[in-house]
Design a protein around this motif. Structure first.
Motif, PDB file in Angstrom:
ATOM      1  N   MET A   1      17.853 -49.060  45.193  1.00  0.00           N
ATOM      2  CA  MET A   1      17.829 -47.823  45.917  1.00  0.00           C
ATOM      3  C   MET A   1      18.929 -46.915  45.380  1.00  0.00           C
ATOM      4  SD  MET A   1      17.104 -48.900  49.776  1.00  0.00           S
ATOM      5  CE  MET A   1      16.199 -50.383  50.089  1.00  0.00           C
ATOM      6  N   ALA A   2      18.628 -45.637  45.399  1.00  0.00           N
ATOM      7  CA  ALA A   2      19.567 -44.694  44.801  1.00  0.00           C
ATOM      8  C   ALA A   2      19.433 -43.325  45.460  1.00  0.00           C
ATOM      9  CB  ALA A   2      19.279 -44.568  43.310  1.00  0.00           C
ATOM     10  N   PRO A   3      20.504 -42.523  45.410  1.00  0.00           N
ATOM     11  CA  PRO A   3      20.411 -41.166  45.936  1.00  0.00           C
ATOM     12  C   PRO A   3      19.689 -40.245  44.959  1.00  0.00           C
ATOM     13  CG  PRO A   3      22.619 -41.588  45.118  1.00  0.00           C
ATOM     14  CD  PRO A   3      21.856 -42.869  44.993  1.00  0.00           C
ATOM     15  N   LEU A   4      18.951 -39.330  45.515  1.00  0.00           N
ATOM     16  CA  LEU A   4      18.277 -38.270  44.774  1.00  0.00           C
ATOM     17  C   LEU A   4      18.901 -36.978  45.273  1.00  0.00           C
ATOM     18  CD1 LEU A   4      15.746 -37.489  42.986  1.00  0.00           C
ATOM     19  CD2 LEU A   4      14.549 -37.226  45.154  1.00  0.00           C
ATOM     20  N   THR A  77      13.760 -44.908  45.797  1.00  0.00           N
ATOM     21  CA  THR A  77      13.639 -46.312  45.422  1.00  0.00           C
ATOM     22  C   THR A  77      12.364 -46.547  44.639  1.00  0.00           C
ATOM     23  OG1 THR A  77      13.572 -48.577  46.255  1.00  0.00           O
ATOM     24  CG2 THR A  77      12.538 -46.903  47.628  1.00  0.00           C
ATOM     25  N   SER A  78      12.377 -47.585  43.842  1.00  0.00           N
ATOM     26  CA  SER A  78      11.175 -47.972  43.107  1.00  0.00           C
ATOM     27  C   SER A  78      10.231 -48.756  44.011  1.00  0.00           C
ATOM     28  CB  SER A  78      11.557 -48.823  41.892  1.00  0.00           C
ATOM     29  OG  SER A  78      12.307 -49.948  42.313  1.00  0.00           O
ATOM     30  N   LEU A  79      10.683 -49.088  45.200  1.00  0.00           N
ATOM     31  CA  LEU A  79       9.893 -49.844  46.173  1.00  0.00           C
ATOM     32  C   LEU A  79       9.290 -51.102  45.569  1.00  0.00           C
ATOM     33  CD1 LEU A  79       7.993 -47.443  48.589  1.00  0.00           C
ATOM     34  CD2 LEU A  79       9.722 -49.130  49.130  1.00  0.00           C
ATOM     35  N   ASN A  80      10.157 -51.969  45.162  1.00  0.00           N
ATOM     36  CA  ASN A  80       9.705 -53.298  44.787  1.00  0.00           C
ATOM     37  C   ASN A  80      10.709 -54.298  45.341  1.00  0.00           C
ATOM     38  OD1 ASN A  80      11.619 -52.394  42.757  1.00  0.00           O
ATOM     39  ND2 ASN A  80      11.104 -54.248  41.639  1.00  0.00           N
ATOM     40  N   PHE A  81      10.257 -55.503  45.512  1.00  0.00           N
ATOM     41  CA  PHE A  81      11.116 -56.564  46.010  1.00  0.00           C
ATOM     42  C   PHE A  81      11.597 -57.396  44.827  1.00  0.00           C
ATOM     43  CE2 PHE A  81       8.193 -55.461  49.399  1.00  0.00           C
ATOM     44  CZ  PHE A  81       9.058 -55.264  50.458  1.00  0.00           C
ATOM     45  N   LYS A  82      12.734 -58.024  44.988  1.00  0.00           N
ATOM     46  CA  LYS A  82      13.319 -58.822  43.914  1.00  0.00           C
ATOM     47  C   LYS A  82      12.271 -59.770  43.322  1.00  0.00           C
ATOM     48  CE  LYS A  82      17.236 -61.702  42.784  1.00  0.00           C
ATOM     49  NZ  LYS A  82      18.455 -62.333  43.275  1.00  0.00           N
ATOM     50  N   GLY A  83      12.131 -59.693  42.006  1.00  0.00           N
ATOM     51  CA  GLY A  83      11.210 -60.574  41.304  1.00  0.00           C
ATOM     52  C   GLY A  83       9.757 -60.158  41.351  1.00  0.00           C
ATOM     53  N   THR A  84       9.483 -58.955  41.886  1.00  0.00           N
ATOM     54  CA  THR A  84       8.093 -58.492  41.949  1.00  0.00           C
ATOM     55  C   THR A  84       7.961 -57.165  41.218  1.00  0.00           C
ATOM     56  OG1 THR A  84       8.394 -57.259  44.014  1.00  0.00           O
ATOM     57  CG2 THR A  84       7.774 -59.579  44.216  1.00  0.00           C
ATOM     58  N   ARG A  88       2.351 -49.957  43.370  1.00  0.00           N
ATOM     59  CA  ARG A  88       1.535 -48.975  42.653  1.00  0.00           C
ATOM     60  C   ARG A  88       0.647 -48.122  43.546  1.00  0.00           C
ATOM     61  NH1 ARG A  88       0.668 -50.007  37.048  1.00  0.00           N
ATOM     62  NH2 ARG A  88      -1.357 -49.078  37.375  1.00  0.00           N
ATOM     63  N   THR A  89       0.458 -48.494  44.795  1.00  0.00           N
ATOM     64  CA  THR A  89      -0.452 -47.729  45.650  1.00  0.00           C
ATOM     65  C   THR A  89       0.250 -47.301  46.929  1.00  0.00           C
ATOM     66  OG1 THR A  89      -1.277 -49.634  46.905  1.00  0.00           O
ATOM     67  CG2 THR A  89      -2.409 -49.123  44.809  1.00  0.00           C
ATOM     68  N   ALA A  90      -0.324 -46.309  47.584  1.00  0.00           N
ATOM     69  CA  ALA A  90       0.216 -45.853  48.865  1.00  0.00           C
ATOM     70  C   ALA A  90       0.136 -46.969  49.899  1.00  0.00           C
ATOM     71  CB  ALA A  90      -0.546 -44.620  49.344  1.00  0.00           C
ATOM     72  N   GLU A  91      -0.926 -47.744  49.875  1.00  0.00           N
ATOM     73  CA  GLU A  91      -1.080 -48.843  50.822  1.00  0.00           C
ATOM     74  C   GLU A  91       0.029 -49.876  50.641  1.00  0.00           C
ATOM     75  OE1 GLU A  91      -3.559 -47.663  48.870  1.00  0.00           O
ATOM     76  OE2 GLU A  91      -4.800 -46.703  50.403  1.00  0.00           O
ATOM     77  N   GLN A  92       0.368 -50.190  49.390  1.00  0.00           N
ATOM     78  CA  GLN A  92       1.459 -51.122  49.125  1.00  0.00           C
ATOM     79  C   GLN A  92       2.792 -50.542  49.604  1.00  0.00           C
ATOM     80  OE1 GLN A  92       0.990 -51.563  44.888  1.00  0.00           O
ATOM     81  NE2 GLN A  92      -0.190 -53.459  45.085  1.00  0.00           N
ATOM     82  N   ALA A  93       2.980 -49.234  49.430  1.00  0.00           N
ATOM     83  CA  ALA A  93       4.218 -48.586  49.854  1.00  0.00           C
ATOM     84  C   ALA A  93       4.364 -48.636  51.375  1.00  0.00           C
ATOM     85  CB  ALA A  93       4.260 -47.141  49.363  1.00  0.00           C
ATOM     86  N   VAL A  94       3.284 -48.384  52.103  1.00  0.00           N
ATOM     87  CA  VAL A  94       3.331 -48.433  53.560  1.00  0.00           C
ATOM     88  C   VAL A  94       3.627 -49.860  54.028  1.00  0.00           C
ATOM     89  CG1 VAL A  94       1.967 -48.177  55.678  1.00  0.00           C
ATOM     90  CG2 VAL A  94       1.869 -46.413  53.900  1.00  0.00           C
ATOM     91  N   ALA A  95       2.979 -50.845  53.428  1.00  0.00           N
ATOM     92  CA  ALA A  95       3.235 -52.240  53.801  1.00  0.00           C
ATOM     93  C   ALA A  95       4.694 -52.609  53.541  1.00  0.00           C
ATOM     94  CB  ALA A  95       2.296 -53.176  53.037  1.00  0.00           C
ATOM     95  N   ALA A  96       5.249 -52.154  52.430  1.00  0.00           N
ATOM     96  CA  ALA A  96       6.645 -52.427  52.104  1.00  0.00           C
ATOM     97  C   ALA A  96       7.571 -51.733  53.098  1.00  0.00           C
ATOM     98  CB  ALA A  96       6.960 -51.980  50.682  1.00  0.00           C
ATOM     99  N   GLU A  99       7.647 -53.770  56.187  1.00  0.00           N
ATOM    100  CA  GLU A  99       8.413 -55.000  55.973  1.00  0.00           C
ATOM    101  C   GLU A  99       9.916 -54.732  55.897  1.00  0.00           C
ATOM    102  OE1 GLU A  99       8.689 -58.752  52.861  1.00  0.00           O
ATOM    103  OE2 GLU A  99       6.859 -57.545  52.919  1.00  0.00           O
ATOM    104  N   LEU A 100      10.298 -53.613  55.282  1.00  0.00           N
ATOM    105  CA  LEU A 100      11.709 -53.262  55.144  1.00  0.00           C
ATOM    106  C   LEU A 100      12.296 -52.635  56.400  1.00  0.00           C
ATOM    107  CD1 LEU A 100      11.571 -51.792  51.541  1.00  0.00           C
ATOM    108  CD2 LEU A 100      12.720 -53.914  52.235  1.00  0.00           C
ATOM    109  N   GLY A 101      11.437 -52.241  57.332  1.00  0.00           N
ATOM    110  CA  GLY A 101      11.917 -51.610  58.556  1.00  0.00           C
ATOM    111  C   GLY A 101      12.363 -50.173  58.360  1.00  0.00           C
TER     112      GLY A 101
END
Length: 132
Positions: A1-4, A77-84, A88-96, A99-101
């Motif tokens: 995660m990083a500031p923009l 953020t690149s929205l990925n979890f360690k080792g994954t 790539r999709t909006a659905e994956q981003a919403v699920a993440a 999960e991340l709260g």
């Protein structure tokens, strides 16, 4: 995660030069750290990504957030979890985000708020005043 942050205003919030690709580690200005706690590492550093004038991608979102809160910095953020791989999709981003709260997630031109977040309080900067 990083500031923009806006390239032209980054020095008011950070010490050192960021870049458009999040390749540089800079120090957050101590007097501003409490206004952007999600983007500052425990040691006071951040991997700053800057956005120049004329950038048509995320700049309008950053401009609106700045207008509403007085804070010209967003969490990127690149929205990925360690080792994954990167999501790539909006659905994956919403699920993440669930999960991340996360309280909110911007996907293209859509702002998604967690059920517990009210829009009138979602746009209030920590330590600031509600400008919505």
């Amino acid at each position: 995660m990083a500031p923009l942050a806006f390239a032209e205003e980054a020095d008011a919030w950070f010490l050192g030069d960021g870049d458009p690709f999040m390749n540089r580690l800079v120090r957050a200005r101590h007097c501003k750290s409490d206004r952007m706690p999600a983007v500052v590492h425990h040691d006071g550093t951040a991997r700053l990504q800057t956005v120049s004038r004329g950038h048509s991608g995320v700049r309008p979102l950053l401009e609106e957030f700045h207008r509403l809160t007085g804070v010209p910095v967003l969490l990127n953020t690149s929205l990925n979890f360690k080792g994954t791989p990167i999501l790539r999709t909006a659905e994956q981003a919403v699920a993440a985000a669930v999960e991340l709260g996360l309280d909110a997630l911007a996907v293209e031109d859509t702002l998604i708020l967690a059920p517990h977040v009210r829009l009138d309080t979602a746009l209030t900067a920590p330590g600031g005043t509600d400008r919505a």
